[in-house]
Scaffold this motif. Sequence first.
Motif, short mmCIF file in Angstrom:
data_model
loop_
_atom_site.label_atom_id
_atom_site.label_comp_id
_atom_site.label_asym_id
_atom_site.label_seq_id
_atom_site.Cartn_x
_atom_site.Cartn_y
_atom_site.Cartn_z
N MET A 483 0.81 -1.21 0.00
CA MET A 483 0.00 0.00 0.00
C MET A 483 0.85 1.27 0.00
O MET A 483 0.54 2.24 -0.69
CB MET A 483 -0.93 0.00 1.22
CG MET A 483 -1.90 1.17 1.25
SD MET A 483 -3.04 1.15 -0.16
CE MET A 483 -4.02 -0.29 0.26
N ARG A 484 1.95 1.26 0.76
CA ARG A 484 2.76 2.47 0.87
C ARG A 484 3.33 2.87 -0.49
O ARG A 484 3.29 4.03 -0.89
CB ARG A 484 3.89 2.24 1.88
CG ARG A 484 4.66 3.49 2.26
CD ARG A 484 5.41 3.28 3.57
NE ARG A 484 6.38 2.21 3.50
CZ ARG A 484 7.66 2.39 3.18
NH1 ARG A 484 8.11 3.60 2.92
NH2 ARG A 484 8.50 1.37 3.14
N ALA A 486 2.15 1.96 -3.41
CA ALA A 486 1.06 2.29 -4.32
C ALA A 486 0.61 3.74 -4.13
O ALA A 486 0.35 4.47 -5.10
CB ALA A 486 -0.11 1.34 -4.10
N LYS A 487 0.53 4.17 -2.87
CA LYS A 487 0.15 5.56 -2.60
C LYS A 487 1.19 6.53 -3.16
O LYS A 487 0.86 7.58 -3.70
CB LYS A 487 -0.01 5.77 -1.09
CG LYS A 487 -1.25 5.13 -0.49
CD LYS A 487 -1.36 5.44 0.99
CE LYS A 487 -2.64 4.86 1.58
NZ LYS A 487 -2.74 5.15 3.05
N HIS A 488 2.46 6.15 -3.02
CA HIS A 488 3.53 7.00 -3.55
C HIS A 488 3.41 7.14 -5.06
O HIS A 488 3.51 8.25 -5.61
CB HIS A 488 4.89 6.40 -3.18
CG HIS A 488 6.05 7.08 -3.85
ND1 HIS A 488 6.61 8.25 -3.38
CD2 HIS A 488 6.74 6.76 -4.98
CE1 HIS A 488 7.60 8.62 -4.17
NE2 HIS A 488 7.71 7.74 -5.15
N ASP A 490 0.75 6.70 -6.94
CA ASP A 490 -0.46 7.47 -7.28
C ASP A 490 -0.18 8.97 -7.18
O ASP A 490 -0.56 9.74 -8.07
CB ASP A 490 -1.61 7.10 -6.34
CG ASP A 490 -2.22 5.74 -6.67
OD1 ASP A 490 -1.95 5.24 -7.78
OD2 ASP A 490 -2.94 5.19 -5.81
N ALA A 491 0.48 9.37 -6.10
CA ALA A 491 0.79 10.79 -5.92
C ALA A 491 1.78 11.27 -6.98
O ALA A 491 1.64 12.38 -7.52
CB ALA A 491 1.36 11.03 -4.52
#
Length: 694
Positions: A483-484, A486-488, A490-491
């Motif tokens: 998740m970490r 993936a969030k990076h 996406d941003a």
Amino acid sequence: MLSHQDEQYAGPIKLNNTVRDALQSNMGTNPTSDEMLEMLTCIEDAAYNSNQIGGGTFFNLIMDKGRDAWGENDQTFKRFEKLASNILVRDDFLVGYDRNHQTVIDAFIEEFAELGLKDVINFHGLNDVRMQEGTFKAVKKAQENGHDIHAVKTICIEDNPNLSVESCMASLRQQQSLFDEIGLKDRGIYLKNANGKVEPEFIRELFERIADEFSGERVTFHTHNNQGLAYATSEAAIVASTDHNIDLALDVVPHPLAEGTGQQSDVRTKQLIDNHYDERVQARSPEADPEAMRPDYEKMYETRLAFRDKETRYSKKLWDALYDTGMAGGATSTVKGIPGMLENVMTAVGTRDEEEALIAVCRAEEEASQKLGDPTKVTPYQKMMTETAVFDLLEAKGITAYPQNPAKAYMLGAWGAVPASASKAMIRQFDGEDKAAGGAGYSNDLLSADQLGHSLDEIRQKFHVTTREAIVLSMTKSGDIMMRGAKHLDALNSAELKRDPKTMPSLPEYLTPPTPDHSFSPYSSLQKYDIAMALGGAPALEEFAQDVLEIEKSVDGFYKTEIGAGSVYARDRASRGLAMPEREESKQYLRQLYEGWANDAREKAKNFTASIDQKFTDYGFTPSQKLGAVFSANQVLGDVVDAKAKNASKRSLPALQAGQISMKYNGNASDLKVPDRRAKAQMSDLQLNTLQNT
């Protein structure tokens, strides 16, 4: 002075610029690649043998701070494309905190080979070659793809019951056998002392053994000066390499970025060699020219001051605790750098004092280390031990900050061999918990990298990402959770990636113009900013603070010539019926160096304060402005030195006006204990002047 005109000796000692580690250990990886490169405009002129510009935390932690890891590495390697470069990786972990599949390791090394990477320094904290194998194979594959890239046989060394000269040699032999088996071209041997605490005599014996079994190979020595031993261990490496005709390289950093919890100064290391009592050593003077970096010093000093709140402030009490625990250079930066960790520790300990909280972590880590079998003080082990210490402190107070004990994977054997002295009760507990959750439990049969889950193709297909993006997801995973990363991504892909404001450079208010169009005038009200700029601005103030810090360390006896009788190595020699050699000539030489450096710092500090009146005149202050500026100038100087070393303004800062010192860090001046007559006799003129004026 010794003269050995008729003896052969190895060539000039090489100096490697380890700037990556300086920014990691002292500034918590907070400067960006832009900010780093602004400090290295003269790098070609210095002619370092190589430059360590990547690896370590220069990927995973960059993303945690809201920055583009691939973008920054691209930029850095492009700047260094014509210079020899290397990166440091943590075995199968590479630059993350979990193991990676062989295909991910292959892709990571290939990407950096495309950027021009020349050498891969691949270590495992307890020298378990099984954990290093995947990266060595990836380097071999990159060589087959036509890249001029090499691996370095690497072992970790420190004063640790799990590491002996013989075990280190066994690891080197195993690595060499693997290299021979897969046909890997290598580039010498790298000795990594991450916690800065190893007995100089251990270095001498190890070099003798290396000369016997690996004749003709270059040896690179890496250490930190957070324990005050870096120059003693480097001197041991220098003399031993000269005695045994070994080609030697030393990891150093430019002087303004040195010391603290980082590496030793390039300037001082060259002085150590050039002024050595043994003419054979003098004859090996480095070809690198550290003085060529001087045009960059202003930017280095300014940058270090701008990130001063990320650096662990010196005090004898804290540094003694760090020494007793043997914590690695960047360990305290970990506590300060992970959001909320330091605040939670303060709550658990019941203090608002950062120093007391860090000392509590040191004490808790001593206990944790014993339960864990004394793994080496190098990440991922160091990070795991520090987090385990914090976990224990918080758990005792009923504070939950971790989903599970940070030591669990390590104790189950997932990170390589677990020392025999590790707590059997903890292993049984974790084994039972893991099996109950459907896991395999404890095993000493380590899975190879190609047997792990989450191959590169699996990640690419599952998440529909590029190779570089798949590497990001693997490098930031925790077990099966990505998740970490993936969030990076996406941003990053939505152009919403933003640098964490807490990681940005921040100069004190007195170094910030009061208005955008501010300019000094002798006919207007004097601002504290004008006073700070008259003193020389951020570069001059940081340099002054570093000089005062040297005075503090000298008085405290920070610099050492050996660990001594209590070291693991000394006890090991005693068990073999061997006494520790005296080496008095080396010790005396080191003591003279330390005294000389302290005297230089003392003289510079005196000259700085003595020139303040002239600085004010040169800046254009009127006589009345000069008189009014004294109080604020003293506040500025008190602030910069107290941010560097606790209570430095009370002990070592020459008072500009009686009793006026910074209260920001130290509380009341009445807290200062007046030294007795014997202590006064040992103090410098500079300190006595301070006491007499306060």
